[in-house]
Design an enzyme around this catalytic site. Structure first.
Site, short mmCIF file in Angstrom:
data_model
loop_
_atom_site.label_atom_id
_atom_site.label_comp_id
_atom_site.label_asym_id
_atom_site.label_seq_id
_atom_site.Cartn_x
_atom_site.Cartn_y
_atom_site.Cartn_z
CG PHE A 100 -83.07 22.95 -5.45
CD1 PHE A 100 -82.23 22.49 -6.46
CD2 PHE A 100 -84.36 22.43 -5.39
CE1 PHE A 100 -82.66 21.53 -7.37
CE2 PHE A 100 -84.80 21.47 -6.30
CZ PHE A 100 -83.94 21.02 -7.29
CE LYS B 71 -86.39 30.22 2.83
NZ LYS B 71 -85.64 29.00 2.42
CD GLU C 135 -84.66 24.67 2.84
OE1 GLU C 135 -84.75 25.69 2.11
OE2 GLU C 135 -85.62 23.92 3.07
CB SER D 132 -92.93 23.29 -5.44
OG SER D 132 -93.19 23.58 -4.08
CB CYS E 166 -89.23 26.58 -13.62
SG CYS E 166 -88.57 28.10 -14.27
CD GLU F 280 -91.99 21.24 -11.52
OE1 GLU F 280 -92.42 21.41 -10.37
OE2 GLU F 280 -91.42 22.14 -12.18
P1 NAD Z 1 -89.77 24.45 -2.94
O1 NAD Z 1 -91.15 24.92 -3.15
O2 NAD Z 1 -89.56 23.19 -2.19
O3 NAD Z 1 -88.94 25.57 -2.14
C1 NAD Z 1 -88.98 26.93 -2.53
C2 NAD Z 1 -88.76 27.78 -1.29
O4 NAD Z 1 -89.84 27.56 -0.38
C3 NAD Z 1 -87.47 27.46 -0.54
O5 NAD Z 1 -86.86 28.66 -0.15
C4 NAD Z 1 -87.95 26.65 0.64
O6 NAD Z 1 -87.14 26.81 1.79
C5 NAD Z 1 -89.32 27.19 0.90
N1 NAD Z 1 -90.21 26.18 1.49
C6 NAD Z 1 -90.13 24.82 1.36
N2 NAD Z 1 -91.11 24.22 2.05
C7 NAD Z 1 -91.83 25.20 2.64
C8 NAD Z 1 -92.99 25.20 3.49
N3 NAD Z 1 -93.58 24.06 3.86
N4 NAD Z 1 -93.48 26.38 3.90
C9 NAD Z 1 -92.89 27.54 3.51
N5 NAD Z 1 -91.78 27.60 2.72
C10 NAD Z 1 -91.26 26.44 2.29
O7 NAD Z 1 -89.07 24.39 -4.38
P2 NAD Z 1 -87.65 23.81 -4.75
O8 NAD Z 1 -87.70 22.33 -4.68
O9 NAD Z 1 -86.57 24.52 -4.02
O10 NAD Z 1 -87.54 24.28 -6.29
C11 NAD Z 1 -88.09 23.57 -7.34
C12 NAD Z 1 -89.44 24.12 -7.76
O11 NAD Z 1 -89.32 25.49 -8.10
C13 NAD Z 1 -89.99 23.44 -9.00
O12 NAD Z 1 -91.37 23.21 -8.82
C14 NAD Z 1 -89.76 24.46 -10.10
O13 NAD Z 1 -90.63 24.37 -11.20
C15 NAD Z 1 -89.96 25.73 -9.35
N6 NAD Z 1 -89.36 26.85 -10.03
C16 NAD Z 1 -90.20 27.71 -10.69
C17 NAD Z 1 -89.68 28.77 -11.39
C18 NAD Z 1 -90.59 29.71 -12.12
O14 NAD Z 1 -90.13 30.76 -12.53
N7 NAD Z 1 -91.85 29.42 -12.32
C19 NAD Z 1 -88.29 28.98 -11.42
C20 NAD Z 1 -87.47 28.10 -10.74
C21 NAD Z 1 -88.02 27.03 -10.05
#
Ligand code: NAD
Length: 505
Positions: A154, A178, A181, A231, A286, A388
């Site tokens: 997000f 994808k 959401e 994450s 991140c 984090e």
């Molecule tokens: P998230 O892991 O909750 O979601 C990421 C994606 O995974 C979304 O599209 C979500 O719909 C999907 N997802 C969520 N739950 C799922 C499940 N149980 N099974 C399969 N798919 C699922 O992350 P977020 O809260 O949207 O974003 C924040 C995180 O992203 C932080 O940890 C941040 O550090 C990380 N991030 C990392 C980078 C990088 O380059 N390393 C860059 C941006 C963000």
């Protein structure tokens, strides 16, 4: 449906807006108001498969188009993003909450990847060796994979998708995105603009969804590669599940980025750097700095003296107010999770110097705001240090020596970004050499590589073998083929039954 919901979003498949049919929806907030304003359909497996089928059908024609012609579509896409910058930034801020300036900055970083991908004819150039044996020539080329998929978080709803699909598509692949959401509108709009630029239908598709959509992408045999950003918990699952289904996977994950402050650092430079890097985008980056390791009490005290008044006067407000320096966090759930971490830090005995839990923003009493927060005297065994938090909460750890600071960073499970602030070239060089982190800054707090370099972390911040965008992006999105040729008029070697290195074939 929530009383304030004004809009139901859609998927974008084969060049058309497609209504969701699963009957399941995710809530999209205006975080500054704390109200649900729209809903995103959460795709069923069948809906995702229809997007994969569209991408598969578009692949043969798109992959055969000359790279220079594919680049022309990217050039037009670039112009459309520039022309629609205000619209995209407003869309982004209304769902994410970050300030308009910050939204524009992040779209610009994504735009730079599009610009990099415009150079695809140069980037796809192969290698050629003449006369590797008598009359034998050899060349290597990179070919597209097929249908690639991107799963994005997000916090950067425009930039992170643009880390992925412009390069994948420029290489000749087709793509299913994808997006999160929680704020999918920017991803949907970018796909429409790409179509307007002349991208054939089916080359870029967007499906909204949650675990069901992700699992379909991870297991469908027609998907060749998965790029994930999010994450660590989900990324590790995505990596292992995708690999178990024989896909190429890159999963860029969570972070806890440390900034080392040496006593000889320019404390004005340090203060400016910490303010932007810890509190920009409400810490939802991140690459945000979430820990400052001050080497020695003198460094810590000098920094705190300048930093604390700046934190106390940070202007927190909605993106609609151009004087806001920091917006809300993404949702009420994120707001209470972050406040809970602040409670844990207090309970664990860290010194809470500025407390953002009870911030009130006039006219936005229900907004998802957390004020800028700073803890001093944080210890590595506290959850505010190990986890984090992904919010505007900065931990200051006091290390007795430079070596202790380095050890602390190297021992942390994450390895995305780090920085050192010092005037000492020896210390800076030693730090860059020894530190087990993917992206390192010297007096640069957020060392995000530009589009023509590649972005990625070490340790549990990245699963997979490739960084994202830049040259690594081209490698991830293509596979190599090496061709060895001999023509009848070349040198005859007769039948060869042994296997001589560098000799006859
Ligand atoms: P998230 O892991 O909750 O979601 C990421 C994606 O995974 C979304 O599209 C979500 O719909 C999907 N997802 C969520 N739950 C799922 C499940 N149980 N099974 C399969 N798919 C699922 O992350 P977020 O809260 O949207 O974003 C924040 C995180 O992203 C932080 O940890 C941040 O550090 C990380 N991030 C990392 C980078 C990088 O380059 N390393 C860059 C941006 C963000």
């Amino acid at each position: 449906m929530d009383a304030q919901v004004t809009q139901t979003l859609y998927h974008y498949i084969n060049g058309e807006r497609v209504e969701g049919t699963s009957g399941r929806f995710g809530s999209i907030y205006n975080p500054a108001l704390g109200e649900v304003t729209a809903q995103a359909p959460l795709a069923s497996g069948d809906e995702v498969r229809s997007a994969i089928a569209a991408a598969k059908a578009a692949f043969p024609a798109w992959s055969e188009i000359a790279p220079a012609r594919r680049a022309q579509v990217l050039f037009r896409f670039r112009e459309l993003i520039v022309a629609h910058m205000d619209e995209l930034a407003n869309l982004l801020s209304s769902e994410h909450g970050k300030t308009l300036d910050d939204a524009k900055g992040s779209i610009t970083r994504g735009l730079e990847v599009v610009e990099f991908a415009c150079g695809i004819p140069q980037l796809l150039k192969g290698e050629y060796s003449e006369n590797v044996a008598g009359g034998v020539d050899s060349f290597s080329m990179r070919q597209p994979l097929g249908v690639c998929a991107g799963i994005t978080p997000f916090n950067f709803p425009a930039m992170v998708p643009m880390w992925m699909f412009p390069i994948a598509i420029a290489c000749g692949n087709t793509f299913v995105l994808k997006p999160s959401e929680k704020d999918p509108s920017c991803g949907l709009r970018l796909a429409e603009l790409f179509s307007e630029a002349g991208l054939p239908n089916g080359v870029l598709n967007v499906v909204n969804g949650d675990k069901e959509a992700v699992d379909t992408l991870l297991t469908d045999p027609d998907v060749q590669a998965i790029s994930f950003v999010g994450s660590t918990k989900i990324g590790e699952y995505v990596y292992h599940t995708g690999c178990a289904h024989n896909k190429r996977v890159q999963a860029l994950c969570g972070a806890k980025n440390h900034m080392v402050v040496m006593e000889d650092a320019d404390m004005n430079q340090v203060t400016d750097a910490v303010m932007g890097a810890a509190y920009g985008s409400a810490g939802e980056r991140c690459m945000a700095i979430s820990v400052v390791v001050a080497v020695g009490d003198a460094a810590a005290d000098a920094m705190m003296e300048k930093l604390v008044p700046r934190i106390e006067s940070l202007k927190v407000g909605p993106y609609t107010d151009p004087t806001s320096e920091m917006g809300p966090v993404i949702s009420p759930e994120a707001q209470s999770r972050i406040k809970d971490y602040i409670d844990q830090g207090v309970a664990a005995g860290a010194t809470l110097v500025v407390d953002g839990r009870d911030i009130a923003v006039n006219g936005h009493e229900n907004g998802c705001f957390v004020g800028a927060t700073i803890f001093d005297h944080v210890k590595p065994d506290m959850s505010i240090y190990s986890d984090e938090i992904f919010g505007p909460v900065l931990c200051v750890v006091r290390a007795e020596s430079y070596d202790e600071a380095v050890r602390m960073i190297n021992d942390h499970e994450y390895g995305n970004g780090t920085a050192i602030f010092t005037r000492d070239g020896d210390a800076a060089r030693n730090f860059a050499h020894r530190i087990k982190i993917g992206m390192v800054g010297v007096n640069v707090p957020i060392p995000v590589p530009l589009a023509f370099h590649s972005f990625g972390g070490w340790k549990r911040s990245l699963f997979g073998d490739h960084f994202i965008h830049g040259p690594e992006g081209v490698r991830f999105n293509t596979r190599m083929k090496t061709v060895t040729t001999r023509w009848p008029s070349g040198i005859r070697s007769g039948a060869v039954f042994n296997f001589k290195a560098g000799g006859e074939h």
